[in-house]
Design an enzyme around this catalytic site. Sequence first.
Site, mmCIF file in Angstrom:
data_model
loop_
_atom_site.group_PDB
_atom_site.id
_atom_site.type_symbol
_atom_site.label_atom_id
_atom_site.label_comp_id
_atom_site.label_asym_id
_atom_site.label_seq_id
_atom_site.Cartn_x
_atom_site.Cartn_y
_atom_site.Cartn_z
ATOM 1 N N LYS A 1 9.485 4.231 5.685
ATOM 2 C CA LYS A 1 8.831 4.697 4.721
ATOM 3 C C LYS A 1 9.914 5.232 3.756
ATOM 4 O O LYS A 1 9.685 5.074 2.463
ATOM 5 C CB LYS A 1 7.835 5.577 5.077
ATOM 6 C CG LYS A 1 6.571 4.878 5.934
ATOM 7 C CD LYS A 1 5.758 5.763 6.415
ATOM 8 C CE LYS A 1 4.658 4.903 7.403
ATOM 9 N NZ LYS A 1 3.813 5.739 7.987
ATOM 10 N N GLN B 1 2.664 11.670 9.823
ATOM 11 C CA GLN B 1 2.942 10.469 10.742
ATOM 12 C C GLN B 1 1.905 10.670 11.967
ATOM 13 O O GLN B 1 2.157 11.814 12.431
ATOM 14 C CB GLN B 1 4.317 10.235 10.998
ATOM 15 C CG GLN B 1 4.702 9.073 11.768
ATOM 16 C CD GLN B 1 4.148 7.690 11.071
ATOM 17 O OE1 GLN B 1 4.346 7.597 9.843
ATOM 18 N NE2 GLN B 1 3.951 6.605 11.830
ATOM 19 N N ASP C 1 -2.483 7.617 2.773
ATOM 20 C CA ASP C 1 -2.764 6.731 3.863
ATOM 21 C C ASP C 1 -4.120 6.385 3.787
ATOM 22 O O ASP C 1 -4.528 5.438 4.946
ATOM 23 C CB ASP C 1 -2.444 7.589 5.284
ATOM 24 C CG ASP C 1 -1.059 7.500 5.903
ATOM 25 O OD1 ASP C 1 -0.625 6.133 5.834
ATOM 26 O OD2 ASP C 1 -0.781 8.188 6.521
HETATM 27 N N1 GUN Z 1 1.018 5.892 12.761
HETATM 28 C C1 GUN Z 1 0.714 4.550 13.035
HETATM 29 N N2 GUN Z 1 0.374 3.947 11.725
HETATM 30 C C2 GUN Z 1 0.468 4.964 10.759
HETATM 31 C C3 GUN Z 1 0.145 4.940 9.519
HETATM 32 O O1 GUN Z 1 -0.235 3.819 8.799
HETATM 33 N N3 GUN Z 1 0.159 6.073 8.825
HETATM 34 C C4 GUN Z 1 0.355 7.209 9.600
HETATM 35 N N4 GUN Z 1 0.483 8.457 8.926
HETATM 36 N N5 GUN Z 1 0.900 7.379 10.769
HETATM 37 C C5 GUN Z 1 0.585 6.071 11.504
#
Ligand code: GUN
Length: 279
Positions: A52, A96, A119
């Site tokens: 990211k 996350q 998100d």
């Molecule tokens: N953990 C697995 N997929 C995601 C996601 O799309 N966003 C976040 N914040 N955590 C995750």
Amino acid sequence: MAQLIDGKKIAQEIKDELKERMTRLKAAGESRRLAVIQVGSDPASTVYVNNKKKACEYIGIDSLSYEQPEETTQEELLELIGELNARRDVNGILVQLPVPGHIDEEKILLAIDPGKDVDGFHPVNVGNLSIGRPGYVSCTPAGVIQLLKRSGITIEGKECVVLGRSNIVGKPMAMLLLQENGTVTVCHSRTKNLKEIARRADILVAAIGRPKFIDESFVKEGAVVIDVGIHRNADNKLCGDVDFERVAPHCSAITPVPGGVGPMTIAMLMSNCVNGVLS
Ligand code: GUN
């Protein structure tokens, strides 16, 4: 043979479009800043978070990285989120997942300002999606819609079957397909006749979290198959929820794993960061 839906290529196209838009925004004096919070050092999470941050750098989004120790308390995390909510120079915040067991994930997601929830996990954004109002949309299902659209696949009027009902994928996926005028059925672990229902699908989205669970007996001849699953098998190779070799010969189009849905999640996160809420 089925059309291979190249998620890596489509994600790159989207990132290039965003990079261009970011250049124009910067020329107009605007900026974008994403705060990425990771609690603990789960190796898979570290890989996702690094990807990211790399994508932010590519596109021209500033990223702030908060690598918090495993022992961080819920109160400390809530305080950090509160500070980031208040900062005018931060427009996106993501925590996350998963967070360590002593932290209540729901409380954390609720604490993020819905206007910075890139998100799309906050109940306000989930609610807006369900009634068709503008809001941030969960990145993986938003990515699936882009994969279909950019591959020339029509959703309107199609029988869409979503396998899985998670808050992050299955439920928002169903809402988005509905918004695109698909006829949507959601199946889950208690569904009876799962195979029979899956076989009705013109568009089958597999998000059940079981490696290679879907073989050709679940798939109608000529269906479009989208595989959201990602697993590592015994020889450390990646595979999805779909048994690609067995299913592909029966599809009109299919996503591979890796290189299908996966790269789209980050591309859509970047889109949320750059574009904000689109109506
Ligand atoms: N953990 C697995 N997929 C995601 C996601 O799309 N966003 C976040 N914040 N955590 C995750």
